[in-house]
Design an enzyme around this catalytic site. Structure first.
Site, mmCIF file in Angstrom:
data_model
loop_
_atom_site.group_PDB
_atom_site.id
_atom_site.type_symbol
_atom_site.label_atom_id
_atom_site.label_comp_id
_atom_site.label_asym_id
_atom_site.label_seq_id
_atom_site.Cartn_x
_atom_site.Cartn_y
_atom_site.Cartn_z
ATOM 1 C CG ASP A 1 47.064 58.112 34.112
ATOM 2 O OD1 ASP A 1 47.791 57.711 35.035
ATOM 3 O OD2 ASP A 1 47.337 59.077 33.369
ATOM 4 C CD GLU B 1 36.035 21.952 28.276
ATOM 5 O OE1 GLU B 1 35.008 21.920 27.568
ATOM 6 O OE2 GLU B 1 36.041 22.282 29.471
#
Ligand code: FUB
Length: 327
Positions: A40, A204
């Site tokens: 929920d 990277e």
């Protein structure tokens, strides 16, 4: 009744599964997915709806054989450093050991990458006490190269927090680059011999176009978003990934495991649902794309199902685009 597996159909329907990482271990196809659950809680760009708490392992003796669920192999409550959100995992084999790599938020809410081990491909997996030092963000994918060196690729924007690490430390306020600046790439780190730590700080990975220019952050049809996968074909490294906001799986190619990778094209056009996430594996003499969509829940973004389909190369090594529901 035993259900045979078929291309483009959910591999299992008794649980929701996503982010399939497929490997051939011991002559069988093993799939390491996320295990989606309903709840929920809120739904937002932070990915709070992806509230997974455990991992199951799936396997198939062949592509048309029934898909077996080996049950829960690791639970959040058994991971000392993790607080929530067991997102996309991957597995690797080396040192007579199976390694399960997985992202989760630590006790401070920062995504880290953990590792758990087992003597068997179907677990159960025993987690290390702490996350991999120097790890961050999500979606680890491991390549054990032909020379036995192993690399882990990882990183995802938005809920995956990659943009928060641009300066090397976590900055909760940091935003991604401007549209006319180079996009952020996934990170790569070589794994130590024991597969439990990084040999060096992650680097990277650069993704460039055919003229050698970096793909820009505003180029949402081509820029890296999340879900890296690296496989080898004819001696070249293929980095494939999700473009996030444009919902494609695309790829780029390099002759080095750390890149730079030259952008090539689209592997998978958008599936039903916001996320798209895949893996690519050779089994016997064919190649397969494992992917997910939200067809089993009729479109609920965080209740997904894993599927597979054949992947084909052209003579020049490019990959034929797959349209999951026909063109
Ligand atoms: O399953 C949670 C996240 O959704 C994954 O880590 C992403 O790659 C996306 O599929």
């Amino acid at each position: 009744m035993v259900k045979q597996s078929k291309p483009n159909e959910p591999l299992v329907t008794h649980i929701f599964t996503a982010d399939p990482s497929a490997h051939v271990f011991e002559g069988k196809l093993y799939i390491y997915p996320s295990h989606d659950i309903d709840h929920d809680g809120p739904t937002n760009d932070n990915g709070d709806q992806y509230a997974m708490e455990d991992y199951h392992v799936l396997s198939m003796d062949d592509v048309n054989a029934p898909c077996v669920d080996h049950g829960e192999v690791l639970h959040l409550k058994d991971i000392p450093w993790a607080s929530k959100q067991l997102w996309a995992p991957d597995a690797a084999y080396k040192n007579n050991t199976y390694y399960l790599y997985f992202p989760a938020r630590d006790k401070e809410g920062i995504f880290r990458i953990g590792v758990a081990t087992s003597p068997n491909p179907d677990g159960p997996f025993i987690p290390e006490e702490n996350y991999i030092p120097g790890s961050f963000s999500i979606d680890p994918a491991v390549l054990v190269d032909d020379d036995d060196r192993a690399y882990v690729y990882f990183g995802g924007l938005w809920g995956g927090q990659l943009e928060k690490w641009q300066k090397g430390t976590f900055n909760p306020e940091a935003e991604g680059p401007a549209p006319n600046e180079p996009a952020l790439g996934p990170r790569v780190a070589e794994l130590s011999e024991d597969m439990l730590t990084f040999k060096n700080d992650p680097q990277e990975v650069s993704i460039i176009d055919e003229n050698g220019n970096p793909i820009l952050a505003g180029d949402e049809d081509r820029r890296y978003f999340e879900g890296p996968w690296v496989h080898k074909y004819n001696g070249l490294y293929y980095l494939s990934y999700s473009t996030g906001t444009t919902h494609k799986i695309v790829y780029a190619v390099s002759d080095q495991p750390r890149g730079p990778f030259i952008f090539k094209g689209t592997i998978l056009t958008p599936v039903k649902g916001w996320t798209t996430h895949h893996s690519i594996v050779q089994f016997k003499d064919k190649w397969y794309l494992f992917y997910h969509d939200c067809s089993l829940s009729d479109g609920v973004n965080h209740l997904r199902c894993v599927k597979y389909t054949e992947l084909k190369y052209n003579e020049d090594g490019t990959i034929q685009t797959i349209h999951p529901y026909g063109e």
